[in-house]
Design a protein around this motif. Sequence first.
Motif, PDB file in Angstrom:
ATOM      1  N   GLU A   1       5.634   4.793   5.185  1.00 34.87           N
ATOM      2  CA  GLU A   1       5.370   4.317   3.834  1.00 34.87           C
ATOM      3  C   GLU A   1       5.050   5.462   2.892  1.00 34.87           C
ATOM      4  O   GLU A   1       5.318   5.386   1.694  1.00 34.87           O
ATOM      5  CB  GLU A   1       4.209   3.312   3.851  1.00 34.87           C
ATOM      6  CG  GLU A   1       4.077   2.496   2.605  1.00 34.87           C
ATOM      7  CD  GLU A   1       5.343   1.709   2.270  1.00 34.87           C
ATOM      8  OE1 GLU A   1       5.584   1.482   1.084  1.00 34.87           O
ATOM      9  OE2 GLU A   1       6.086   1.342   3.202  1.00 34.87           O
ATOM     10  N   ILE A   2       4.496   6.539   3.420  1.00 41.08           N
ATOM     11  CA  ILE A   2       4.203   7.711   2.589  1.00 41.08           C
ATOM     12  C   ILE A   2       5.474   8.496   2.286  1.00 41.08           C
ATOM     13  O   ILE A   2       5.734   8.864   1.139  1.00 41.08           O
ATOM     14  CB  ILE A   2       3.174   8.619   3.284  1.00 41.08           C
ATOM     15  CG1 ILE A   2       1.803   7.943   3.308  1.00 41.08           C
ATOM     16  CG2 ILE A   2       3.073   9.968   2.566  1.00 41.08           C
ATOM     17  CD1 ILE A   2       0.772   8.709   4.108  1.00 41.08           C
TER      18      ILE A   2
ATOM     19  N   ASN B   1       1.128   6.095  -7.012  1.00 43.16           N
ATOM     20  CA  ASN B   1      -0.318   6.198  -7.198  1.00 43.16           C
ATOM     21  C   ASN B   1      -1.026   4.866  -7.046  1.00 43.16           C
ATOM     22  O   ASN B   1      -2.203   4.822  -6.676  1.00 43.16           O
ATOM     23  CB  ASN B   1      -0.638   6.813  -8.566  1.00 43.16           C
ATOM     24  CG  ASN B   1      -1.654   7.926  -8.464  1.00 43.16           C
ATOM     25  OD1 ASN B   1      -2.183   8.196  -7.385  1.00 43.16           O
ATOM     26  ND2 ASN B   1      -1.925   8.586  -9.567  1.00 43.16           N
TER      27      ASN B   1
ATOM     28  N   TYR C   1      -0.488   2.810  -4.767  1.00 40.79           N
ATOM     29  CA  TYR C   1      -0.739   2.733  -3.329  1.00 40.79           C
ATOM     30  C   TYR C   1      -1.964   3.558  -2.945  1.00 40.79           C
ATOM     31  O   TYR C   1      -2.852   3.083  -2.233  1.00 40.79           O
ATOM     32  CB  TYR C   1       0.499   3.217  -2.581  1.00 40.79           C
ATOM     33  CG  TYR C   1       0.428   3.073  -1.086  1.00 40.79           C
ATOM     34  CD1 TYR C   1       0.828   1.893  -0.456  1.00 40.79           C
ATOM     35  CD2 TYR C   1      -0.020   4.115  -0.278  1.00 40.79           C
ATOM     36  CE1 TYR C   1       0.775   1.753   0.915  1.00 40.79           C
ATOM     37  CE2 TYR C   1      -0.079   3.987   1.102  1.00 40.79           C
ATOM     38  CZ  TYR C   1       0.327   2.811   1.695  1.00 40.79           C
ATOM     39  OH  TYR C   1       0.260   2.673   3.057  1.00 40.79           O
ATOM     40  N   THR C   2      -2.030   4.792  -3.425  1.00 43.45           N
ATOM     41  CA  THR C   2      -3.132   5.677  -3.032  1.00 43.45           C
ATOM     42  C   THR C   2      -4.459   5.233  -3.645  1.00 43.45           C
ATOM     43  O   THR C   2      -5.498   5.304  -2.995  1.00 43.45           O
ATOM     44  CB  THR C   2      -2.828   7.124  -3.445  1.00 43.45           C
ATOM     45  OG1 THR C   2      -2.527   7.177  -4.840  1.00 43.45           O
ATOM     46  CG2 THR C   2      -1.626   7.658  -2.685  1.00 43.45           C
TER      47      THR C   2
ATOM     48  N   CYS D   1      -5.654   2.282  -1.704  1.00 47.99           N
ATOM     49  CA  CYS D   1      -6.231   2.734  -0.429  1.00 47.99           C
ATOM     50  C   CYS D   1      -7.680   3.139  -0.612  1.00 47.99           C
ATOM     51  O   CYS D   1      -8.556   2.786   0.190  1.00 47.99           O
ATOM     52  CB  CYS D   1      -5.432   3.924   0.122  1.00 47.99           C
ATOM     53  SG  CYS D   1      -3.903   3.501   0.964  1.00 47.99           S
TER      54      CYS D   1
ATOM     55  N   ARG E   1       2.705  -2.652  -4.571  1.00 45.92           N
ATOM     56  CA  ARG E   1       2.260  -1.409  -3.934  1.00 45.92           C
ATOM     57  C   ARG E   1       0.734  -1.324  -3.920  1.00 45.92           C
ATOM     58  O   ARG E   1       0.152  -0.779  -2.980  1.00 45.92           O
ATOM     59  CB  ARG E   1       2.848  -0.213  -4.682  1.00 45.92           C
ATOM     60  CG  ARG E   1       4.327  -0.045  -4.477  1.00 45.92           C
ATOM     61  CD  ARG E   1       4.642   0.606  -3.157  1.00 45.92           C
ATOM     62  NE  ARG E   1       4.284   2.019  -3.183  1.00 45.92           N
ATOM     63  CZ  ARG E   1       4.210   2.798  -2.100  1.00 45.92           C
ATOM     64  NH1 ARG E   1       4.424   2.279  -0.905  1.00 45.92           N
ATOM     65  NH2 ARG E   1       3.911   4.058  -2.195  1.00 45.92           N
TER      66      ARG E   1
ATOM     67  N   GLN F   1      -0.280  -3.537  -1.125  1.00 45.31           N
ATOM     68  CA  GLN F   1       0.104  -2.884   0.125  1.00 45.31           C
ATOM     69  C   GLN F   1      -0.829  -1.718   0.439  1.00 45.31           C
ATOM     70  O   GLN F   1      -1.186  -1.479   1.594  1.00 45.31           O
ATOM     71  CB  GLN F   1       1.546  -2.399   0.023  1.00 45.31           C
ATOM     72  CG  GLN F   1       2.137  -1.918   1.341  1.00 45.31           C
ATOM     73  CD  GLN F   1       3.502  -1.286   1.162  1.00 45.31           C
ATOM     74  OE1 GLN F   1       3.739  -0.576   0.186  1.00 45.31           O
ATOM     75  NE2 GLN F   1       4.399  -1.535   2.093  1.00 45.31           N
ATOM     76  N   GLY F   2      -1.233  -0.991  -0.601  1.00 40.40           N
ATOM     77  CA  GLY F   2      -2.148   0.127  -0.395  1.00 40.40           C
ATOM     78  C   GLY F   2      -3.500  -0.323   0.111  1.00 40.40           C
ATOM     79  O   GLY F   2      -4.123   0.353   0.946  1.00 40.40           O
TER      80      GLY F   2
ATOM     81  N   GLY G   1      -2.911  -1.122   3.719  1.00 38.24           N
ATOM     82  CA  GLY G   1      -2.617   0.110   4.441  1.00 38.24           C
ATOM     83  C   GLY G   1      -3.840   0.976   4.642  1.00 38.24           C
ATOM     84  O   GLY G   1      -4.030   1.571   5.706  1.00 38.24           O
ATOM     85  N   GLY G   2      -4.697   1.062   3.609  1.00 35.21           N
ATOM     86  CA  GLY G   2      -5.929   1.830   3.752  1.00 35.21           C
ATOM     87  C   GLY G   2      -6.842   1.252   4.812  1.00 35.21           C
ATOM     88  O   GLY G   2      -7.432   1.985   5.620  1.00 35.21           O
TER      89      GLY G   2
ATOM     90  N   MET H   1      -7.575  10.246   0.174  1.00 35.63           N
ATOM     91  CA  MET H   1      -6.901   9.383  -0.779  1.00 35.63           C
ATOM     92  C   MET H   1      -7.338   9.656  -2.217  1.00 35.63           C
ATOM     93  O   MET H   1      -6.533   9.588  -3.143  1.00 35.63           O
ATOM     94  CB  MET H   1      -7.166   7.915  -0.425  1.00 35.63           C
ATOM     95  CG  MET H   1      -6.510   7.446   0.855  1.00 35.63           C
ATOM     96  SD  MET H   1      -4.690   7.481   0.785  1.00 35.63           S
ATOM     97  CE  MET H   1      -4.354   8.919   1.820  1.00 35.63           C
TER      98      MET H   1
END
Length: 529
Positions: free
Chosen positions: A44-45, A71, A73-74, A77, A124, A127-128, A131-132, A422
Amino acid sequence: MGIQGALPVPINWIWKITMPLSSSQKDVFTIAAVCLASLMFGLEISSVPAILPTLESVLHSDFKELQWIMNAYTIACTTVLMATGTLADRYGRKRVFVVSLVLFGLTSLVCGLAHNASVLIAGRFLQGMSGGAMLICQVAVLSQRFQSGSVRGKAFSAWGIVFGIGLGFGPIIGAVIVALSSWEWVFLVHTPMAVLALALVIAGVDESRDPERRRLDIPGIISLSLAVLGSSWFITQGAGLGFSDGSAIASLIVAVVSFIVFVVAQRRYAAPMFDFSVLRIRRFSGALLGAVGMNFSFWPFMIYLPLYFQNSLGYASVGTGLALLAYTLPTLVVPPLGERLALRYRPDVVIPAGLFTIGLGFLLMRWGSSVTDASWLTMLPGCLLAGTGLGLTNTPVTNTTTGSVPVERAGMASGIDISARMISLAINIALMGFILVEGILSSLRNQLPGLSEGVQLRLLAESISAGNFAGVEQTVQRTAIPLDVANTALAQGFGWVMLYGGVAAWVLVAASCLVFRSSNVVHSQPYPQ
């Protein structure tokens, strides 16, 4: 023959994974589950940056939207990392791992079904968050299951290798998926992978938790999230609006005040999610600076390097994916070497050395981008060196941060580690984008001193930075800006970003060495002698 032999094959398989497992079998299932989850996170990254030029064309995205696709996403996270560490310690690492896998599969489905940039950015973000949470649980589950030195090192090496596979092959996988099918499958592929990982977790991972059962720190979560969001928004939007604009100043004030509130809340909270006392463990703090150093250089540039290969060097999507392998494949093969070196020479030597190598790689990439007829060959030495430095640094950093604290606080330690990564990644995605545009603007001013300043010039620079030369062609008709001028400006902008990544990595080398070699170092033993 017995009841098991009489069952149909699918039911027989379910029977087997739901039967009680031996300790060694649980070790295998735990490693398999964590590695599959890390593979998804790694893909994903690295696969999404490789398709950003495609997303720009298909979804009609501008440069700022491309930044926010990554961003969102991050930042998301970051909003859940510390909370997940606390929740995992309190309610069970397996339970939170299961929930995060389910949500990651569902939100990947949302991203794959997005029909415009706004929906994709929202997907996203969701999702982030999942994912985090998934990433925190990976580290905490490994730390709990594998506590002795040699076995722990092998488990984290396996985790690092598979994470490297996701990172290493992500660019070419993303490019090939787009070439053979469509960009949607870059996201949709994670849904069946999440189902498989979920089965492995349910079958083989034992539940564990922190006996202290700390409370969730709501003020800390909110204030930290606002601080990161405000600073990222200020960097990303402030340049276009003007840093003296009221909304830009307001976002900066929100970021600063929120960070102050976060620090005060953590110091006063009885059971803070960010326990500042662990920073007194110099081995932990030195490794944390190593984590930050990687995200001031290697990881944020992962987003801009595909744009460089496609927009500046002119490679197609598959060619870009192949070129990016030099940058990412060392993260696959080098982590076991990093672990062995850390065992022999200790992380206070290996982590700064890895960061130094990343910085040297960035300076070599800057040289490779500045020569006449720059190509993937001129970029190759720097890409390989930067990836090697990342491979040397990444796994020792994770093992050192989690190994420097008591096992029952593994969730908190991994939360601080990943949060630092992150937060620095989110800020540097925005900062590298700002530096890229400023480098292009500087080149345009130098090459065309009579060009008028203003919002239109910045919009032109942003179009160039995203490879949208249609905007340049329209400007050519009015102000006679040759396309070779735009190409030169784009190359200079990327050169500025590469220089920033190299210098930032070396600054963090100095800081990490200073902390590691402090006379007040606490000799915890994440690596046995």
